[in-house]
Design a protein around this motif. Sequence first.
Motif, mmCIF file in Angstrom:
data_model
loop_
_atom_site.group_PDB
_atom_site.id
_atom_site.type_symbol
_atom_site.label_atom_id
_atom_site.label_comp_id
_atom_site.label_asym_id
_atom_site.label_seq_id
_atom_site.Cartn_x
_atom_site.Cartn_y
_atom_site.Cartn_z
ATOM 1 N N PHE A 1 0.919 5.050 9.800
ATOM 2 C CA PHE A 1 1.053 3.658 10.242
ATOM 3 C C PHE A 1 1.131 2.731 9.027
ATOM 4 O O PHE A 1 0.673 3.071 7.944
ATOM 5 C CB PHE A 1 -0.173 3.232 11.071
ATOM 6 N N SER A 2 1.665 1.536 9.246
ATOM 7 C CA SER A 2 1.568 0.505 8.220
ATOM 8 C C SER A 2 0.094 0.166 8.033
ATOM 9 O O SER A 2 -0.699 0.293 8.966
ATOM 10 C CB SER A 2 2.316 -0.754 8.638
ATOM 11 N N GLN A 3 -0.237 -0.307 6.831
ATOM 12 C CA GLN A 3 -1.640 -0.559 6.493
ATOM 13 C C GLN A 3 -1.867 -2.030 6.196
ATOM 14 O O GLN A 3 -1.283 -2.576 5.275
ATOM 15 C CB GLN A 3 -1.954 0.319 5.274
ATOM 16 N N LEU B 1 -13.407 10.741 4.415
ATOM 17 C CA LEU B 1 -12.234 11.618 4.562
ATOM 18 C C LEU B 1 -12.325 12.441 5.850
ATOM 19 O O LEU B 1 -11.367 12.539 6.620
ATOM 20 C CB LEU B 1 -12.100 12.540 3.346
ATOM 21 N N ALA C 1 6.016 3.173 7.631
ATOM 22 C CA ALA C 1 5.060 2.152 7.222
ATOM 23 C C ALA C 1 5.759 1.118 6.349
ATOM 24 O O ALA C 1 6.440 1.466 5.397
ATOM 25 C CB ALA C 1 3.916 2.794 6.450
ATOM 26 N N SER C 2 5.611 -0.131 6.695
ATOM 27 C CA SER C 2 6.228 -1.164 5.880
ATOM 28 C C SER C 2 5.442 -2.460 6.016
ATOM 29 O O SER C 2 5.149 -2.924 7.114
ATOM 30 C CB SER C 2 7.679 -1.359 6.328
ATOM 31 N N ARG D 1 -2.980 6.076 6.733
ATOM 32 C CA ARG D 1 -2.311 7.147 5.981
ATOM 33 C C ARG D 1 -2.128 8.382 6.854
ATOM 34 O O ARG D 1 -1.077 9.001 6.881
ATOM 35 C CB ARG D 1 -3.211 7.479 4.809
ATOM 36 N N SER E 1 -8.247 3.956 -1.106
ATOM 37 C CA SER E 1 -8.507 4.667 0.150
ATOM 38 C C SER E 1 -7.277 5.435 0.604
ATOM 39 O O SER E 1 -7.372 6.565 1.077
ATOM 40 C CB SER E 1 -8.888 3.709 1.274
ATOM 41 N N ALA E 2 -6.117 4.794 0.470
ATOM 42 C CA ALA E 2 -4.889 5.459 0.890
ATOM 43 C C ALA E 2 -4.624 6.682 0.017
ATOM 44 O O ALA E 2 -4.333 7.771 0.519
ATOM 45 C CB ALA E 2 -3.721 4.478 0.825
ATOM 46 N N THR F 1 -7.002 9.654 0.532
ATOM 47 C CA THR F 1 -6.697 10.363 1.780
ATOM 48 C C THR F 1 -5.530 11.312 1.555
ATOM 49 O O THR F 1 -5.556 12.478 1.956
ATOM 50 C CB THR F 1 -6.331 9.358 2.891
ATOM 51 N N GLU F 2 -4.524 10.818 0.894
ATOM 52 C CA GLU F 2 -3.327 11.609 0.623
ATOM 53 C C GLU F 2 -3.651 12.801 -0.290
ATOM 54 O O GLU F 2 -3.129 13.886 -0.110
ATOM 55 C CB GLU F 2 -2.299 10.695 -0.038
ATOM 56 N N ASP G 1 -7.879 -0.998 -1.056
ATOM 57 C CA ASP G 1 -6.728 -0.706 -0.191
ATOM 58 C C ASP G 1 -5.958 0.511 -0.725
ATOM 59 O O ASP G 1 -5.689 1.467 0.001
ATOM 60 C CB ASP G 1 -5.833 -1.956 -0.212
ATOM 61 N N LEU G 2 -5.664 0.459 -2.010
ATOM 62 C CA LEU G 2 -4.875 1.529 -2.627
ATOM 63 C C LEU G 2 -5.693 2.810 -2.783
ATOM 64 O O LEU G 2 -5.212 3.911 -2.496
ATOM 65 C CB LEU G 2 -4.354 1.057 -3.996
ATOM 66 N N CYS H 1 0.834 3.721 -3.105
ATOM 67 C CA CYS H 1 0.082 4.948 -2.863
ATOM 68 C C CYS H 1 0.948 6.159 -3.205
ATOM 69 O O CYS H 1 0.509 7.074 -3.902
ATOM 70 C CB CYS H 1 -0.369 4.998 -1.404
ATOM 71 N N GLN H 2 2.175 6.126 -2.734
ATOM 72 C CA GLN H 2 3.069 7.260 -3.027
ATOM 73 C C GLN H 2 3.253 7.449 -4.532
ATOM 74 O O GLN H 2 3.242 8.575 -5.034
ATOM 75 C CB GLN H 2 4.434 7.019 -2.376
ATOM 76 N N ALA I 1 0.812 -1.223 0.000
ATOM 77 C CA ALA I 1 0.000 0.000 0.000
ATOM 78 C C ALA I 1 0.844 1.271 0.000
ATOM 79 O O ALA I 1 0.609 2.181 -0.805
ATOM 80 C CB ALA I 1 -0.947 -0.005 1.201
ATOM 81 N N ASP I 2 1.822 1.344 0.872
ATOM 82 C CA ASP I 2 2.537 2.610 1.032
ATOM 83 C C ASP I 2 3.303 3.042 -0.224
ATOM 84 O O ASP I 2 3.067 4.133 -0.747
ATOM 85 C CB ASP I 2 3.448 2.561 2.263
#
Lengths: 372, 285
Positions: free
Chosen positions: B151-153, B97, A216-217, B147, A133-134, A137-138, A130-131, A105-106, A101-102
């Motif tokens: 945190f990790s997801q 959101l 996050a990992s 996000r 939503s992240a 938000t960003e 999953d992707l 997402c980036q 995800a992290d």
Amino acid sequence: MAEEKKNAARRGRNNLAAEDASVNAANGGEVWVVIEHEGPEAASVSWELVGAARLLADELGVRAAAVIIGAGGRELAARACASGAAAAYLASGPKLEVYSADPHCQALVELAVRHKPGIILLGATTRGRDLASAAATELETGLTADCTELKIDPEKKLLLQTRPAFGGNVMATIITPRHQPQMATVRPGVFPQPGHLPEAPGEIITSRARLKATAASVKQLEFIPDPEDELSLQGAKVIVAGGRGLKAARNFALLEELAQELGGTVAASRAAVDAGWISAQRQVGQTGQTVRPVLYFAMGISGAIQHLAGMQASDIVVAVNNDPGAPIFEVADYGIVGDLFEVAPALLEEVRRRKAQAGAAGGLRIETGTSK
Amino acid sequence: MSINSVVCIKQVPDTSQVWIDPETGSLVRKGIPSVANPYDLYALETALGIRDRFGGFITALSMGPPQAEEVLRKALGYGVDRAVLLSDRAFAGADTLATTYALAAAVKKIAAGRPSQTGGGSGVDIVFCGKQSIDGDTGQVGPGLARRLGFSQLTYVCSLIEIDVKAGCVEAWRRREDGRELLRAQLPVAVTVTEQCSHIRYASLPDLIAAAKKPVEVWSVPDLDVDRGRLGLKGSPTRVSRIFAPPARKRGETLSAPSKPVTEVVENLFDRLSERGLKIGRRGG
Ligand SMILES: Cc1cc2nc3c(=O)[nH]c(=O)nc-3n(C[C@H](O)[C@H](O)[C@H](O)COP(=O)(O)OP(=O)(O)OC[C@H]3O[C@@H](n4cnc5c(N)ncnc54)[C@H](O)[C@@H]3O)c2cc1C
Ligand SMILES: Nc1ncnc2c1ncn2[C@@H]1O[C@H](COP(=O)(O)O)[C@@H](O)[C@H]1O
């Protein structure tokens, strides 16, 4: 606080978008589809969405484009263009090979900030949600989950995102009037697979993602695929579902056989799952999965509202139940009042007979557009 | 060693009883009982199971109208250590959101009051959510929180199997459409759980008695470090433009009759299906 400053900057960006509210997607923003893939294999919903994106983009007078993050981009880009995309954005980088995800997402957010799409669509899968939503938000924008219909408002040019809510008892059309991009996840099977267009290839825009190091990992250690013969409920065109009327675990074999002959798969009511006759993965309904196959058989299922919530969107429902008053008959296109232990073998027999007659193997042939 | 967690619990209407009045075209939810979102109870049990094994502190967190206190009372009954309700008119009408904006601010405040156990720099190691709420059905709040908190997801977790406190990571199985994957995530982590996790335990009598004495803390906007404009309806990019009843299925045809042989009935069925474009034989699709 540094955090606050960053947020203020972000808000500034979105306020700019807010000013040209009604020209949201019409100001040249492309319609993007994030391709869900592992290497060169993509989820079929991604191609369905490329086809849909093309129609939306044509209506808006903009380009449809595919976003491919990670390895295998070139091949997928060619397929995307042949499916209706005019361009493909390829983001590569060491952390992008396997989905996580992290970093993904980036990478998506970086592309979106740079190229300012009007709309981003993803499949409503466990990974797509999953992707999406992240990233939403960003990007501090709206995201509508699990759409079953997408249209463009002819006047305001906004994306009209229609989805079931309240367990399927209500439909809602959602808009994102003042933020860019407008984001949505779309259920698999809502849009048809696009045909191959001869006019490919489109433009390919490659970039290396600049990923920030974060705390996050998430790493994959192992993957255990479901058995091949267990076709997923989401992708199935035919579902044969059994309920408490089946009386015992072993009787699911009967449904299994019928499903196999039809090229479909087996599902169940919660009562059957609770009895331990079949895995929870197979449960259809409010607390199970929502399915919309072309053909749904409800065998020995009473049709409680919680069950209906998960299967009402099926194209054609056939119910077999020995109680003529069972509520499942209220939603069935074809009702058979009878003992399923008589009817199921007869169904199986009939399918086999017809197949032999047609002189061919394979399941149910579906001529699209004629159902419903 | 111990694990501090926050469990996000939403109070939802029993959605099977929500409907659209065909006359007015509006949503009818008056008099409909509210329940704890069923997935959130799996999240709660997962958190309780971890506290059983590793020790730690669990805060149940909810955002909603004052009556949402009920779900937090319920959580206290199961033995959570603290319950916080975000309730303020300014939170109303939030989409996912704006919801994650408020919930994340609350998690930060909860974290600030607790020392970090696992070195993640946060006083909260794990935020648990349900895989989705049954009224909104989006599954967006968990990832959104991950996000916002950095945190990790970990979404769609079907079993959380191990926590390596020393290494500061968790291992969990995640459900996908095509199978399941074992993932290792660095703490702190936001986890959303599916119905394949354990069922909620029975609340014990001592816990129920203790719960009756515990307060549900109610926080309003001034209690949080937030910007009002990003809360509730104001802070929500999405708008509901129309709601309507799903196209009603009509009762179709009854193919069977008491005297009709079953072979004839099924033949009839496949003839009808064939007329509607579903033909047996050759490749499907
Ligand atoms: C919060 C909540 C969430 C829920 N979520 C779900 C969900 O996601 N999915 C779900 O399915 N349920 C769900 N339920 C449960 C739901 O309310 C019903 O209890 C369940 O769907 C009943 O399953 P059933 O139809 O198999 O069993 P029953 O209601 O017992 O029906 C069995 C049927 O089989 C028929 N039958 C029996 N013998 C035969 C025979 N020989 N031949 C033909 N017919 C026969 C009977 O006439 C009867 O109609 C939920 C309930 C709650 C409270
Ligand atoms: N108002 C809320 N208060 C507390 N938790 C919430 C709230 N809304 C959503 N959640 C959590 O987020 C999960 C997913 O919700 P949703 O994204 O609405 O489907 C739920 O299962 C809850 O754990």
